[in-house]
Design an enzyme around this catalytic site. Structure first.
Site, short mmCIF file in Angstrom:
data_model
loop_
_atom_site.label_atom_id
_atom_site.label_comp_id
_atom_site.label_asym_id
_atom_site.label_seq_id
_atom_site.Cartn_x
_atom_site.Cartn_y
_atom_site.Cartn_z
N GLU A 38 4.61 12.46 5.36
CA GLU A 38 3.15 12.40 5.47
C GLU A 38 2.49 13.46 4.60
O GLU A 38 1.46 13.21 3.98
CB GLU A 38 2.72 12.60 6.93
N CYS A 193 -4.66 -4.48 0.78
CA CYS A 193 -6.06 -4.08 0.66
C CYS A 193 -6.14 -2.90 -0.34
O CYS A 193 -6.56 -1.81 0.01
CB CYS A 193 -6.61 -3.70 2.03
N CYS A 203 -4.08 -11.37 3.53
CA CYS A 203 -4.45 -10.38 4.53
C CYS A 203 -4.56 -11.01 5.92
O CYS A 203 -5.24 -12.03 6.09
CB CYS A 203 -5.79 -9.75 4.13
S1 SF4 Z 1 -9.73 -9.25 3.74
FE1 SF4 Z 1 -8.14 -7.73 4.05
S2 SF4 Z 1 -7.48 -7.25 1.98
FE2 SF4 Z 1 -9.46 -8.24 1.80
S3 SF4 Z 1 -10.92 -6.58 1.80
FE3 SF4 Z 1 -10.74 -7.28 3.90
S4 SF4 Z 1 -9.22 -5.94 4.81
FE4 SF4 Z 1 -9.01 -5.74 2.60
#
Ligand code: SF4
Length: 348
Positions: A38, A193, A203
């Site tokens: 970390e 993301c 996602c």
């Molecule tokens: S859908 Fe998922 S990958 Fe796309 S911006 Fe939102 S959190 Fe990020």
């Protein structure tokens, strides 16, 4: 199922089949290994941290071995990773844990937060990943996911925004399987993301992400408001013998590059002779100016004017007092060197 459970369940399900589970710190998980990883991952990408982590673990496999090492050995393994306060704090904390906690990291938020270099997110990662405890984390990847999912405007380092994000992180971290959830949200931020090209089609929370619905994913998080960095100037004296030995000086523990070894510094070229005289480095020398280097720190830019001095190796009674050594390029001593010093040594 409420929206909060839904969020964490989707992430856990996604992690099961898509998450990375074979990173070096995900094997043989212990609080010590999670803590070191970390700290390394603060301000450093996973791919860069991996070889450093592996070298660190083979040299210091346990907290006790880290505590017993010298700071020079620790900083030598940190050379090139930057933000050296992280390495110094790891060492200080290992010593404290050895002397005050019988060598075992305290596994509660209050105890961990007392230790140098451990903030709330690192403490949360140690408690959740290593022990499955119900503590949230909030590193850069998690901030990005939460800010996009909720379309939160602003710079995440701002106190009020950070407080809002901690509240969300607390809400979403499940009481069970917090270890996997923590790794899942970090992994989602790191692999899906991402900062400039989020892969929203992969996602698991795409349907509930406000930034995605607004088609404004990369507008979050906003950048830190820019300030013009002040500029400082310095002269590096690179004294080199015919045998390629170079004079280095250890910097004080506090301040920039604390505890690392650098070239002696003066504020202006005109002071070279006075510097030599004061320290008793006499004999014939040849001086050559090298091209200027600019090094950017987080709060200022340093303009470095390096001068190469070819000299005969001399020692002065003050070598030890002033923390000087002759550094042998062919047979290097194990010491920590900042990146610009490594670059200059390699270039001459
Ligand atoms: S859908 Fe998922 S990958 Fe796309 S911006 Fe939102 S959190 Fe990020």
């Amino acid at each position: 199922m409420n929206i909060i459970d839904d969020f964490s369940k989707k992430l856990l399900f996604w992690f099961e089949t898509n998450g990375r589970k074979d990173l070096p710190w995900q094997r043989k998980i212990t609080p010590y290994r999670v803590w070191v990883s970390e700290i390394m991952l603060q301000q450093t990408q996973v791919a860069t941290a991996i070889p450093y982590f592996n070298r660190f673990m083979s040299r210091f496999p346990s907290l006790d071995s880290l505590a017993a090492a010298s700071i020079d050995e620790v900083l030598e393994l940190w050379t090139g990773l930057g933000y050296y306060a992280r390495g110094r704090n790891l060492h200080r904390t290992a010593k404290i844990v050895t002397s005050e906690y019988s060598g075992i990291l305290p596994l509660n938020l209050e105890g961990l937060l007392e230790l140098p270099g451990i903030g709330r997110s690192t403490a949360g990662a140690i408690i959740s990943i290593a022990c499955g405890g119900h503590e949230p984390i909030l590193d850069g990847n998690v901030k990005r996911v939460l800010m996009r999912a909720h379309a939160i405007r602003g710079w995440p380092g701002e106190r009020s925004i950070e407080a809002k994000l901690w509240k969300l992180a607390e809400k979403y971290t499940p009481t069970k399987r917090a270890d996997l959830y923590t790794q899942a949200i970090m992994d989602l931020g790191a692999t899906v993301c991402t900062r400039s090209k989020p892969r929203c089609n992969f996602c698991p929370i795409e349907d509930q992400c406000i930034a995605k619905h607004q088609k404004s994913q990369t507008a979050y998080p906003e950048k830190k408001p820019r300030k013009t960095l002040p500029r400082k100037e310095t002269v590096f004296i690179i004294m080199q013998t015919k045998k390629n030995e170079i004079l280095l000086q250890k910097r004080p523990q506090n301040g920039i590059w604390g505890g690392l070894w650098c070239f002696p510094e003066i504020s202006s070229l005109d002071l070279i002779e006075a510097w030599r005289k004061e320290l008793g480095f006499d004999g014939e020398i040849k001086i050559k100016k090298l091209p200027e280097l600019i090094h950017t720190f987080s709060h200022y830019k340093l303009s470095i004017e390096p001068v190469l001095i070819s000299c005969i190796k001399t020692t002065t009674p003050d070598m030890g007092k002033n923390n000087y050594i002759w550094y042998d390029k062919q047979n290097p001593t194990k010491i920590g060197l900042p990146a610009p010093i490594v670059k200059l040594i390699e270039s001459i």
